[in-house]
Scaffold this motif. Sequence first.
Motif, short mmCIF file in Angstrom:
data_model
loop_
_atom_site.label_atom_id
_atom_site.label_comp_id
_atom_site.label_asym_id
_atom_site.label_seq_id
_atom_site.Cartn_x
_atom_site.Cartn_y
_atom_site.Cartn_z
N SER A 215 15.67 0.01 -7.36
CA SER A 215 15.34 1.05 -8.33
C SER A 215 13.85 1.36 -8.30
CB SER A 215 15.78 0.62 -9.73
OG SER A 215 17.17 0.41 -9.79
N GLN A 216 13.02 0.29 -8.24
CA GLN A 216 11.58 0.51 -8.19
C GLN A 216 11.18 1.25 -6.90
OE1 GLN A 216 9.02 -0.56 -10.65
NE2 GLN A 216 8.22 1.12 -9.41
N PHE A 217 11.83 0.90 -5.80
CA PHE A 217 11.53 1.55 -4.51
C PHE A 217 11.88 3.04 -4.55
CE2 PHE A 217 13.08 3.01 -0.37
CZ PHE A 217 11.93 2.85 0.40
N TYR A 218 13.05 3.37 -5.10
CA TYR A 218 13.46 4.78 -5.10
C TYR A 218 12.63 5.62 -6.07
CZ TYR A 218 17.37 3.69 -2.08
OH TYR A 218 18.14 3.31 -1.02
N ILE A 219 12.12 5.00 -7.14
CA ILE A 219 11.17 5.72 -7.99
C ILE A 219 9.93 6.09 -7.17
CG2 ILE A 219 9.60 5.50 -9.95
CD1 ILE A 219 11.72 3.84 -11.36
N GLY A 220 9.48 5.12 -6.34
CA GLY A 220 8.34 5.40 -5.46
C GLY A 220 8.65 6.51 -4.45
N MET A 221 9.87 6.51 -3.89
CA MET A 221 10.24 7.54 -2.92
C MET A 221 10.28 8.92 -3.57
SD MET A 221 10.46 6.24 0.04
CE MET A 221 11.28 7.60 0.90
N ILE A 222 10.73 8.99 -4.82
CA ILE A 222 10.74 10.28 -5.53
C ILE A 222 9.31 10.77 -5.72
CG2 ILE A 222 11.29 11.41 -7.71
CD1 ILE A 222 13.78 9.61 -7.88
N HIS A 223 8.41 9.88 -6.15
CA HIS A 223 7.01 10.26 -6.30
C HIS A 223 6.39 10.68 -4.95
CE1 HIS A 223 6.59 7.88 -10.31
NE2 HIS A 223 6.82 9.17 -10.53
N TYR A 224 6.74 9.94 -3.90
CA TYR A 224 6.21 10.25 -2.57
C TYR A 224 6.68 11.64 -2.10
CZ TYR A 224 5.00 9.66 2.36
OH TYR A 224 4.47 9.82 3.63
N ALA A 252 8.97 -0.68 1.61
CA ALA A 252 7.99 -0.51 0.54
C ALA A 252 6.58 -0.63 1.10
CB ALA A 252 8.24 -1.54 -0.56
N ARG A 253 6.35 -1.62 2.01
CA ARG A 253 5.01 -1.78 2.58
C ARG A 253 4.66 -0.60 3.49
NH1 ARG A 253 1.78 -5.96 2.22
NH2 ARG A 253 3.45 -7.33 1.50
N LEU A 254 5.64 -0.11 4.24
CA LEU A 254 5.39 1.04 5.12
C LEU A 254 4.99 2.27 4.31
CD1 LEU A 254 5.52 2.46 7.90
CD2 LEU A 254 7.97 2.87 7.45
N TYR A 255 5.75 2.54 3.24
CA TYR A 255 5.46 3.74 2.45
C TYR A 255 4.24 3.55 1.55
CZ TYR A 255 9.40 6.50 3.99
OH TYR A 255 10.26 7.24 4.75
N LYS A 256 3.93 2.30 1.24
CA LYS A 256 2.69 2.07 0.51
C LYS A 256 1.51 2.45 1.41
CE LYS A 256 -0.24 -1.49 -1.58
NZ LYS A 256 -0.41 -2.93 -1.86
N GLY A 257 1.59 2.04 2.70
CA GLY A 257 0.53 2.42 3.63
C GLY A 257 0.44 3.93 3.81
N GLU A 273 -2.31 -2.02 5.43
CA GLU A 273 -0.91 -2.25 5.06
C GLU A 273 -0.01 -2.16 6.29
OE1 GLU A 273 0.46 -3.24 2.30
OE2 GLU A 273 -1.41 -3.27 1.16
N PHE A 274 -0.29 -1.20 7.18
CA PHE A 274 0.48 -1.09 8.43
C PHE A 274 0.30 -2.36 9.27
CE2 PHE A 274 -0.40 3.70 8.03
CZ PHE A 274 0.75 3.89 7.29
N LEU A 275 -0.93 -2.85 9.34
CA LEU A 275 -1.20 -4.07 10.12
C LEU A 275 -0.47 -5.26 9.52
CD1 LEU A 275 -2.76 -5.42 12.40
CD2 LEU A 275 -4.70 -5.70 10.83
N GLU A 276 -0.46 -5.38 8.20
CA GLU A 276 0.25 -6.49 7.55
C GLU A 276 1.75 -6.41 7.82
OE1 GLU A 276 0.66 -9.96 5.34
OE2 GLU A 276 -1.15 -8.97 6.11
N LEU A 277 2.28 -5.19 7.80
CA LEU A 277 3.71 -5.00 8.09
C LEU A 277 4.03 -5.43 9.52
CD1 LEU A 277 6.54 -3.90 7.45
CD2 LEU A 277 5.71 -1.62 8.07
#
Length: 317
Positions: A215-224, A252-257, A273-277
């Motif tokens: 649910s938290q991830f899809y809220i982020g996708m809607i904002h993105y 989540a880490r990919l889209y955070k980056g 973030e991409f490097l950490e992923l």
Amino acid sequence: MMFRRLLVCVLLAALLLATPVLSFAASKEITELQRDVALLQQQLRDLQRSQDEKLAALLEVARQAVDSANKANTGTAVMQSSLSKNLEEQLKQVVGPVVGMNARMDAVSNDVRTLQQAVSDMVSLMTKMQSQLNDLTTAVKAINIAPAPPPVQGAAGAPGGAPGGAPGQDGPAIPATVLYDNAMRDKGSGKLDLAQQEFADYLKWYPTGDLAPNSQFYIGMIHYGQGSYEAAAKDFDNVLEMYQENSKSKEARLYKGRSLVHLPGHKTEGADEFLELIKRYPASDEAKQACSERTALGLRCPAPGSAPRSTAKKGKK
């Protein structure tokens, strides 16, 4: 010349008649002269007759030419009159349909404008109906939600919550899976605002439920998707910080980056973030996408490490 000779002959004849005492030779000469005079008179008559005939023929030719000219003028006038009539008739035949066609075109233009206005009114009406239908759907869903159950008293008399993140005193009676499925269905049908509210309700009523990270991830996708990259970065960071390793951790880490890269002054953080992923999940599809993102930023990707790949907690997508 001929007239002179004739005059001389006449004078000689008069002289001979006046002098009867002339000799026989003179009489013979007079006879010849008389014959010549008669011959000349006959020639004059023939010449006159020939001239008269030629003049008559010439006059006849002239008369015929005048008649032909008159006939030609008459024919030309008739042709001109006929041509004028034909032109007038053709003009009437052409102008009439053209005027009628112009009138019909004006009528068609008016009909088209009327039709366009009707279509515009219909579209406006359909938009209003769609808005009313959405409002009605929301109202029906609100009606279908049963009222909250009474608080359950614990051993110490305080309100207690159901185990595993089940709703407590302020929670709804709607099950967590039903609420999550409703949110996913609304998200898939494009009702993003409603879906975001339903995901937020899930996090509010079931903060420790199995589908809370999703649910938290899809809220982020809607904002993105709406271009709210700062809010999206926070949402994806919550997925990583508030929950244990789960099925949405890599995404989540990919889209955070990606969200950070979109924010001015945060490209370096996004690249990190991409490097950490890549380091955490070197063989994953998300790591390949993260490598592409770093390459687009002009950075290199590290070689795959030997660290074991983390295992994501499996759950609903």
